[in-house]
Design a protein around this motif. Structure first.
Motif, mmCIF file in Angstrom:
data_model
loop_
_atom_site.group_PDB
_atom_site.id
_atom_site.type_symbol
_atom_site.label_atom_id
_atom_site.label_comp_id
_atom_site.label_asym_id
_atom_site.label_seq_id
_atom_site.Cartn_x
_atom_site.Cartn_y
_atom_site.Cartn_z
ATOM 1 N N UNK A 23 4.803 -9.794 -15.575
ATOM 2 C CA UNK A 23 3.080 -9.235 -15.468
ATOM 3 C C UNK A 23 2.920 -8.873 -13.774
ATOM 4 N N UNK A 24 3.265 -10.288 -13.185
ATOM 5 C CA UNK A 24 2.906 -9.968 -12.036
ATOM 6 C C UNK A 24 4.237 -8.566 -10.899
ATOM 7 N N UNK A 25 5.012 -8.118 -11.457
ATOM 8 C CA UNK A 25 4.676 -6.234 -10.639
ATOM 9 C C UNK A 25 3.160 -6.149 -11.344
ATOM 10 N N UNK A 26 3.513 -6.058 -13.188
ATOM 11 C CA UNK A 26 2.300 -4.949 -13.290
ATOM 12 C C UNK A 26 0.878 -4.898 -11.917
ATOM 13 N N UNK A 27 0.218 -6.205 -12.263
ATOM 14 C CA UNK A 27 -0.259 -6.901 -11.824
ATOM 15 C C UNK A 27 -0.558 -5.836 -9.694
ATOM 16 N N UNK A 28 0.662 -6.457 -9.296
ATOM 17 C CA UNK A 28 0.945 -5.582 -7.932
ATOM 18 C C UNK A 28 0.324 -3.654 -8.232
ATOM 19 N N UNK A 29 1.201 -3.367 -9.133
ATOM 20 C CA UNK A 29 0.963 -2.035 -9.159
ATOM 21 C C UNK A 29 -0.304 -1.405 -9.208
ATOM 22 N N UNK A 30 -0.835 -2.386 -10.477
ATOM 23 C CA UNK A 30 -2.473 -1.603 -10.447
ATOM 24 C C UNK A 30 -3.302 -2.594 -9.895
ATOM 25 N N UNK B 248 0.775 -1.339 0.126
ATOM 26 C CA UNK B 248 0.077 -0.363 0.351
ATOM 27 C C UNK B 248 0.505 1.021 0.068
ATOM 28 N N UNK B 249 2.286 1.399 0.608
ATOM 29 C CA UNK B 249 3.079 2.086 0.649
ATOM 30 C C UNK B 249 3.690 2.507 -0.764
ATOM 31 N N UNK B 250 4.124 1.665 -1.339
ATOM 32 C CA UNK B 250 4.773 2.111 -2.646
ATOM 33 C C UNK B 250 5.617 0.752 -3.488
ATOM 34 N N UNK C 88 -2.046 0.640 -6.781
ATOM 35 C CA UNK C 88 -2.243 2.092 -7.792
ATOM 36 C C UNK C 88 -2.722 2.069 -8.602
ATOM 37 N N UNK C 89 -4.162 1.858 -8.729
ATOM 38 C CA UNK C 89 -4.674 2.015 -10.422
ATOM 39 C C UNK C 89 -4.849 3.604 -10.494
ATOM 40 N N UNK C 90 -4.979 3.909 -10.172
ATOM 41 C CA UNK C 90 -5.467 5.581 -10.601
ATOM 42 C C UNK C 90 -3.430 6.017 -11.213
ATOM 43 N N UNK C 91 -2.691 5.510 -10.663
ATOM 44 C CA UNK C 91 -1.100 5.820 -11.825
ATOM 45 C C UNK C 91 -1.829 5.216 -12.972
ATOM 46 N N UNK D 90 2.475 5.557 -13.801
ATOM 47 C CA UNK D 90 3.341 4.483 -14.399
ATOM 48 C C UNK D 90 2.958 4.086 -15.168
ATOM 49 N N UNK D 91 3.573 3.723 -16.238
ATOM 50 C CA UNK D 91 3.276 3.154 -17.971
ATOM 51 C C UNK D 91 4.363 2.049 -17.612
ATOM 52 N N UNK D 92 3.933 0.833 -18.814
ATOM 53 C CA UNK D 92 4.908 0.094 -19.473
ATOM 54 C C UNK D 92 4.963 -0.005 -20.836
ATOM 55 N N UNK D 93 6.666 0.294 -21.145
ATOM 56 C CA UNK D 93 6.975 0.599 -22.434
ATOM 57 C C UNK D 93 7.374 -0.497 -22.561
#
Length: 213
Positions: free
Chosen positions: A177-184, A94-96, A187-190, A116-119
């Motif tokens: 994919x696990x990292x993207x899933x955790x970020x979303x 939750x913190x980051x 922090x879905x708003x980012x 936050x984005x995927x390039x």
């Protein structure tokens, strides 16, 4: 922006090992090279000390020792690099996004980020693409932070109003994919989605200087 805290990620944090494959490869290759170097060094000792009854040949032994050094020392460096990679992982809570490496741990807090984005770009590798996760700050970045400095890049902002400096995590691996899933999840708003980049866009860390406003 990313101050080292006196505590770590939450017990429920998603832990993602980002360099297991690279660590294993470096350690195996380095171990093989060290083994070959040790074998050649043993041969040099046997030859030089005349354990087989041969004439004393110090120059031949010296040449073998030099060969052992040329093979064994790079192997040792690769093995050490593998050990360093083995210690590299991230935790998301939750913190980051927490970065853990041999220097310690630090957190890129969600409340210090604007996006936050995927390039990705086309690449000459088995996957055919290079990927990275871009973490764009809303606050100044300390580009000399001992833990996060290797992630800092100096490029044009993703959108107006953002600073040039941002964090880039290379994401060529099964952990993407696990990292993207955790970020979303946290922090879905980012999340800005995916964007294609030019080939070889990864660049080098921007470690010079102190702050970027």
């Amino acid at each position: 922006m990313s101050t080292s805290l006196g505590y770590g990620p939450a017990p429920t944090a998603t832990v993602i090992r980002v360099s297991q494959r690279a660590a294993r490869g470096f350690m195996i290759h380095g171990g093989i090279c060290m083994g070959i170097g040790a074998l050649i060094a043993t041969m040099a000792a046997v030859w030089t000390l005349e354990l087989h009854g041969k004439e004393f040949t110090p120059w031949a032994g010296l040449v073998l020792l030099l060969c052992a050094s040329f093979i064994g020392y790079p192997g040792f460096k690769q093995f050490r690099t593998g050990r360093e990679y083995h210690k590299l992982f991230v935790s998301v809570d939750e913190a980051g996004l927490w970065v853990h490496n041999s220097s310690g741990q630090n957190v890129i807090r969600w409340d210090s980020l604007a996006a936050v984005a995927l390039h990705w770009s086309n690449a000459d590798n088995p996957a055919g693409k290079n990927y990275s996760i871009e973490l764009c700050p809303s606050l100044p970045v300390d580009r000399d932070d001992p833990i996060l400095r290797g992630l800092v890049r100096d490029e044009d902002p993703l959108r107006p109003g953002l600073p040039r400096l941002r964090y880039r995590i290379v994401a060529n691996g099964p952990y993407r994919e696990p990292m993207i899933g955790a970020i979303r999840q946290y922090a879905p708003q980012l999340w800005l989605g995916e964007s294609e980049r030019e080939p070889d866009y990864f660049g080098k860390p921007a470690c010079e200087g102190d702050q970027d406003e």
